[in-house]
Design a protein around this motif. Structure first.
Motif, PDB file in Angstrom:
ATOM      1  N   ASP A   1     -78.827  15.471  22.218  1.00 18.01           N
ATOM      2  CA  ASP A   1     -77.577  15.976  21.612  1.00 18.01           C
ATOM      3  C   ASP A   1     -76.656  14.864  21.117  1.00 18.01           C
ATOM      4  OD1 ASP A   1     -77.449  18.450  24.264  1.00 18.01           O
ATOM      5  OD2 ASP A   1     -78.490  18.508  22.304  1.00 18.01           O
ATOM      6  N   GLY A   2     -77.222  13.708  20.799  1.00 14.52           N
ATOM      7  CA  GLY A   2     -76.408  12.644  20.188  1.00 14.52           C
ATOM      8  C   GLY A   2     -75.544  11.884  21.165  1.00 14.52           C
ATOM      9  N   SER A   3     -75.759  12.088  22.473  1.00 11.36           N
ATOM     10  CA  SER A   3     -74.893  11.371  23.426  1.00 11.36           C
ATOM     11  C   SER A   3     -75.662  10.916  24.656  1.00 11.36           C
ATOM     12  CB  SER A   3     -73.753  12.297  23.893  1.00 11.36           C
ATOM     13  OG  SER A   3     -73.157  11.758  25.067  1.00 11.36           O
ATOM     14  N   PHE A   4     -75.377   9.708  25.116  1.00  7.50           N
ATOM     15  CA  PHE A   4     -76.016   9.184  26.317  1.00  7.50           C
ATOM     16  C   PHE A   4     -75.572   9.946  27.555  1.00  7.50           C
ATOM     17  CE2 PHE A   4     -78.391   6.426  28.855  1.00  7.50           C
ATOM     18  CZ  PHE A   4     -77.636   6.048  29.956  1.00  7.50           C
ATOM     19  N   VAL A   5     -74.433  10.604  27.489  1.00  8.44           N
ATOM     20  CA  VAL A   5     -73.979  11.409  28.641  1.00  8.44           C
ATOM     21  C   VAL A   5     -75.011  12.494  28.961  1.00  8.44           C
ATOM     22  CG1 VAL A   5     -72.206  13.058  29.395  1.00  8.44           C
ATOM     23  CG2 VAL A   5     -71.519  10.901  28.349  1.00  8.44           C
ATOM     24  N   THR A   6     -75.708  12.983  27.940  1.00  8.02           N
ATOM     25  CA  THR A   6     -76.772  13.980  28.187  1.00  8.02           C
ATOM     26  C   THR A   6     -77.877  13.376  29.047  1.00  8.02           C
ATOM     27  OG1 THR A   6     -76.287  14.862  25.986  1.00  8.02           O
ATOM     28  CG2 THR A   6     -78.318  15.629  27.027  1.00  8.02           C
ATOM     29  N   CYS A   7     -78.182  12.095  28.813  1.00  8.08           N
ATOM     30  CA  CYS A   7     -79.201  11.407  29.640  1.00  8.08           C
ATOM     31  C   CYS A   7     -78.719  11.342  31.090  1.00  8.08           C
ATOM     32  CB  CYS A   7     -79.431   9.982  29.125  1.00  8.08           C
ATOM     33  SG  CYS A   7     -80.005   9.898  27.423  1.00  8.08           S
ATOM     34  N   LEU A   8     -77.431  11.018  31.265  1.00  5.41           N
ATOM     35  CA  LEU A   8     -76.858  10.965  32.622  1.00  5.41           C
ATOM     36  C   LEU A   8     -76.996  12.324  33.295  1.00  5.41           C
ATOM     37  CD1 LEU A   8     -73.550   8.896  32.218  1.00  5.41           C
ATOM     38  CD2 LEU A   8     -75.465   8.336  33.710  1.00  5.41           C
TER      39      LEU A   8
ATOM     40  N   ASN B   1     -63.848   7.183  31.480  1.00  6.17           N
ATOM     41  CA  ASN B   1     -64.161   8.432  30.765  1.00  6.17           C
ATOM     42  C   ASN B   1     -65.422   8.254  29.912  1.00  6.17           C
ATOM     43  OD1 ASN B   1     -63.519   6.941  28.496  1.00  6.17           O
ATOM     44  ND2 ASN B   1     -61.378   7.674  28.441  1.00  6.17           N
ATOM     45  N   GLU B   2     -65.714   9.259  29.111  1.00  6.49           N
ATOM     46  CA  GLU B   2     -66.975   9.286  28.362  1.00  6.49           C
ATOM     47  C   GLU B   2     -67.018   8.176  27.306  1.00  6.49           C
ATOM     48  OE1 GLU B   2     -68.190  13.256  27.382  1.00  6.49           O
ATOM     49  OE2 GLU B   2     -69.500  12.537  25.745  1.00  6.49           O
ATOM     50  N   THR B   3     -65.862   7.805  26.754  1.00  8.22           N
ATOM     51  CA  THR B   3     -65.893   6.731  25.719  1.00  8.22           C
ATOM     52  C   THR B   3     -66.375   5.432  26.359  1.00  8.22           C
ATOM     53  OG1 THR B   3     -63.565   6.298  26.155  1.00  8.22           O
ATOM     54  CG2 THR B   3     -64.055   7.672  24.252  1.00  8.22           C
ATOM     55  N   THR B   4     -66.044   5.238  27.627  1.00  8.34           N
ATOM     56  CA  THR B   4     -66.507   4.024  28.307  1.00  8.34           C
ATOM     57  C   THR B   4     -68.007   4.085  28.567  1.00  8.34           C
ATOM     58  OG1 THR B   4     -64.367   3.468  29.288  1.00  8.34           O
ATOM     59  CG2 THR B   4     -66.317   2.705  30.471  1.00  8.34           C
ATOM     60  N   VAL B   5     -68.526   5.276  28.864  1.00  6.23           N
ATOM     61  CA  VAL B   5     -69.986   5.425  29.016  1.00  6.23           C
ATOM     62  C   VAL B   5     -70.667   5.062  27.697  1.00  6.23           C
ATOM     63  CG1 VAL B   5     -71.874   7.060  29.382  1.00  6.23           C
ATOM     64  CG2 VAL B   5     -69.837   7.191  30.816  1.00  6.23           C
ATOM     65  N   ASP B   6     -70.121   5.554  26.588  1.00  8.88           N
ATOM     66  CA  ASP B   6     -70.695   5.245  25.267  1.00  8.88           C
ATOM     67  C   ASP B   6     -70.639   3.739  25.000  1.00  8.88           C
ATOM     68  OD1 ASP B   6     -69.316   8.246  23.672  1.00  8.88           O
ATOM     69  OD2 ASP B   6     -71.120   7.926  24.893  1.00  8.88           O
ATOM     70  N   PHE B   7     -69.522   3.118  25.398  1.00  5.95           N
ATOM     71  CA  PHE B   7     -69.372   1.665  25.195  1.00  5.95           C
ATOM     72  C   PHE B   7     -70.461   0.911  25.982  1.00  5.95           C
ATOM     73  CE2 PHE B   7     -66.667  -1.912  23.919  1.00  5.95           C
ATOM     74  CZ  PHE B   7     -67.149  -2.931  24.743  1.00  5.95           C
ATOM     75  N   ILE B   8     -70.630   1.292  27.241  1.00  4.16           N
ATOM     76  CA  ILE B   8     -71.616   0.586  28.084  1.00  4.16           C
ATOM     77  C   ILE B   8     -73.027   0.781  27.544  1.00  4.16           C
ATOM     78  CG2 ILE B   8     -72.639   0.482  30.401  1.00  4.16           C
ATOM     79  CD1 ILE B   8     -69.845   1.125  31.530  1.00  4.16           C
ATOM     80  N   PHE B   9     -73.295   1.971  26.970  1.00  3.60           N
ATOM     81  CA  PHE B   9     -74.651   2.189  26.443  1.00  3.60           C
ATOM     82  C   PHE B   9     -74.951   1.199  25.306  1.00  3.60           C
ATOM     83  CE2 PHE B   9     -78.601   4.214  25.786  1.00  3.60           C
ATOM     84  CZ  PHE B   9     -78.838   4.180  24.417  1.00  3.60           C
ATOM     85  N   ILE B  10     -74.068   1.139  24.297  1.00  3.91           N
ATOM     86  CA  ILE B  10     -74.342   0.229  23.163  1.00  3.91           C
ATOM     87  C   ILE B  10     -74.308  -1.228  23.634  1.00  3.91           C
ATOM     88  CG2 ILE B  10     -71.922   0.297  22.369  1.00  3.91           C
ATOM     89  CD1 ILE B  10     -74.978  -0.175  20.076  1.00  3.91           C
ATOM     90  N   MET B  11     -73.424  -1.525  24.592  1.00  2.00           N
ATOM     91  CA  MET B  11     -73.337  -2.890  25.112  1.00  2.00           C
ATOM     92  C   MET B  11     -74.670  -3.315  25.741  1.00  2.00           C
ATOM     93  SD  MET B  11     -70.719  -4.247  28.056  1.00  2.00           S
ATOM     94  CE  MET B  11     -71.728  -3.708  29.430  1.00  2.00           C
ATOM     95  N   ASP B  12     -75.225  -2.484  26.597  1.00  2.00           N
ATOM     96  CA  ASP B  12     -76.475  -2.885  27.259  1.00  2.00           C
ATOM     97  C   ASP B  12     -77.703  -2.664  26.381  1.00  2.00           C
ATOM     98  OD1 ASP B  12     -75.128  -2.199  30.497  1.00  2.00           O
ATOM     99  OD2 ASP B  12     -75.654  -4.132  29.618  1.00  2.00           O
ATOM    100  N   LEU B  13     -77.570  -1.810  25.354  1.00  2.00           N
ATOM    101  CA  LEU B  13     -78.675  -1.673  24.387  1.00  2.00           C
ATOM    102  C   LEU B  13     -78.888  -3.005  23.671  1.00  2.00           C
ATOM    103  CD1 LEU B  13     -80.518   0.531  22.949  1.00  2.00           C
ATOM    104  CD2 LEU B  13     -78.805   0.480  21.116  1.00  2.00           C
ATOM    105  N   LEU B  14     -77.784  -3.745  23.476  1.00  2.00           N
ATOM    106  CA  LEU B  14     -77.828  -5.015  22.721  1.00  2.00           C
ATOM    107  C   LEU B  14     -77.662  -6.232  23.617  1.00  2.00           C
ATOM    108  CD1 LEU B  14     -75.602  -3.933  19.682  1.00  2.00           C
ATOM    109  CD2 LEU B  14     -78.086  -3.743  19.933  1.00  2.00           C
ATOM    110  N   ASN B  15     -77.696  -6.024  24.930  1.00  2.00           N
ATOM    111  CA  ASN B  15     -77.412  -7.087  25.880  1.00  2.00           C
ATOM    112  C   ASN B  15     -78.643  -7.952  26.121  1.00  2.00           C
ATOM    113  OD1 ASN B  15     -76.481  -8.688  27.930  1.00  2.00           O
ATOM    114  ND2 ASN B  15     -76.149  -7.032  29.401  1.00  2.00           N
ATOM    115  N   PHE B  16     -78.965  -8.818  25.113  1.00  2.00           N
ATOM    116  CA  PHE B  16     -80.119  -9.708  25.273  1.00  2.00           C
ATOM    117  C   PHE B  16     -80.011 -10.953  24.398  1.00  2.00           C
ATOM    118  CE2 PHE B  16     -81.348  -6.379  22.138  1.00  2.00           C
ATOM    119  CZ  PHE B  16     -81.695  -7.150  21.041  1.00  2.00           C
ATOM    120  N   SER B  17     -80.630 -12.013  24.872  1.00  2.00           N
ATOM    121  CA  SER B  17     -80.956 -13.196  24.078  1.00  2.00           C
ATOM    122  C   SER B  17     -79.807 -13.813  23.293  1.00  2.00           C
ATOM    123  CB  SER B  17     -82.084 -12.840  23.101  1.00  2.00           C
ATOM    124  OG  SER B  17     -82.870 -13.979  22.844  1.00  2.00           O
TER     125      SER B  17
END
Ligand SMILES: Nc1nc2c(c(CN[C@H]3C=C[C@H](O)[C@@H]3O)cn2[C@@H]2O[C@H](COP(=O)(O)O)[C@@H](O)[C@H]2O)c(=O)[nH]1
Length: 366
Positions: free
Chosen positions: A194-201, A86-102
């Motif tokens: 609109d405050g959500s990565f789902v809008t980008c999708l 669901n959408e909460t998982t999309v939000d989780f993946i966004f922050i996860m990969d936003l910080l997925n480095f180094s």
């Protein structure tokens, strides 16, 4: 924009206006990240591909895929990855990969590197990030909400340091850079989507390439492009792994549907090049090999680093083509090969297998 960038763009403009070279425009597969990776490969002097090694590796990668029946289903099997579709998982993946480095530690392997305690285990590397995010949610902290990231009254730097607290004496590498990425991405999502990565999708309308470009164009901390040999090359590792994680998590359905998912390339980080070298696909020049073996840093944007990243992308593309040649019609893409190689290198590390160390570039790009 530097001088040679202007020349290149001016040249393209001139060619177009004179109708020169228009009909030999690069083939679809050669535009974007893959085209740039091939350019780096063609112009690399310190990293090369061993064709025999790549052919042999294709056979063993295929064998592992068969043996594990490896597919998108494996993504959700990981203990820490979110399971809800669901959408909460999309939000989780966004922050996860936003910080997925180094995540690698300055110290050598024996020093107590950054680790997160969660569910009775100590997680390191990429998994330390996923564990910290899950732990925050368990503690009722809205860590996946862009409105939280931009609320600097409540979501202070000190609070974020607590959220990403370490179980060892070493704090999370590049914590200030990660905080900066969260603030920046939060503001961009609030102001443009609109405050959500789902809008980008929604705006990408089922195109993986469009979503990667939308992220690179709107989120500066995701715009993973560099100057190599007089040309701008794009690797876009975190936008691409973000698309791949959503695709795999949702198994190509719903939020994970992308009609052009096979345009996504391998994600050039510091783990897969290490594995490709171990498999005998990548070869380093003696100066580069000695530099890497002695764990000396390589500056972000250095030619060696770009060669390692670009040649790794191209190598996985050749692995994919070789697998298809050996097994026509099989459903395999760069994402599944990449995911398999990452998981395999981590399994081997768990078993104490000795590797030539990975290269050490400190950057937010991977
Ligand atoms: N190319 C590529 N790079 C990947 C991953 C992953 C994890 N993906 C999960 C999702 C599906 C897969 O099945 C994996 O379970 C992390 N990384 C990168 O590695 C580095 C972390 O390394 P270490 O410190 O050792 O954990 C860091 O740059 C991180 O961005 C991947 O899959 N491919």
């Amino acid at each position: 924009m530097s001088d040679d960038e202007v020349d290149e763009d001016l040249l393209a403009l001139l060619r177009k206006s004179l109708g020169i070279g228009v009909n030999n425009a690069p083939s679809p597969a050669k535009t974007g990240v893959l085209g740039d990776a091939e350019y780096v490969y063609d112009n690399s002097t310190d990293v090369a591909l061993d064709m025999r090694g790549t052919k042999a590796a294709a056979a063993s990668v295929w064998g592992m895929i068969q043996e594990k029946d490896y597919s998108t289903r494996d993504w959700s099997k990981h203990e820490l990855h979110p399971k809800a579709k669901n959408e909460t998982t999309v939000d989780f993946i966004f922050i996860m990969d936003l910080l997925n480095f180094s995540f690698w530690s300055e110290g050598d392997e024996t020093s107590s590197k950054f680790a997160v305690e969660y569910r009775g285990k100590r997680w390191t590397g990429y998994w330390s990030l996923v564990a910290a995010l899950q732990r925050a949610l368990d503690e009722g902290i809205p860590i996946t909400s862009p409105s939280f990231w931009v609320d600097e009254e409540v979501c202070t730097d000190v609070y974020l340091k607590y959220i990403f607290r370490s179980a060892t004496g070493e704090e999370m590498p590049m914590l200030q850079d990660r905080i900066y990425c969260m603030r920046e991405a939060g503001y961009v999502l609030q102001e443009k989507f609109d405050g959500s990565f789902v809008t980008c999708l929604d705006e990408a309308n089922g195109s993986a390439a469009a979503l990667v470009n939308l992220m690179a164009d709107n989120f500066p901390c995701l715009d993973d492009r560099h100057r190599f040999d007089g040309r701008t090359v794009r690797f876009h590792k975190r936008p691409q792994i973000l698309v791949a994680d959503i695709w795999a998590c949702f198994e190509g359905e719903s939020f994970g549907y992308f009609h052009d998912i096979n345009q996504i390339t391998m994600f050039p980080d510091y783990r897969i090049p290490q594995m490709l070298h171990c498999l005998g696909c990548l070869q380093y020049s003696p100066p580069l090999e000695s530099h890497i073996r002695s764990r000396k840093p390589i500056e972000s944007g250095h030619s060696w680093e770009l060669q390692l990243r670009g040649c790794s992308i191209w190598c996985v593309e050749l692995l994919r083509r070789e697998i298809l040649r050996q097994h026509p019609g099989t459903q395999i893409n760069a994402i599944l090969i990449d995911f398999l190689l990452y998981d395999t290198v981590k399994e081997m590390e768990e078993k104490g297998v000795e590797f030539v160390p990975h290269h050490r570039t400190r950057s937010i790009w991977y």
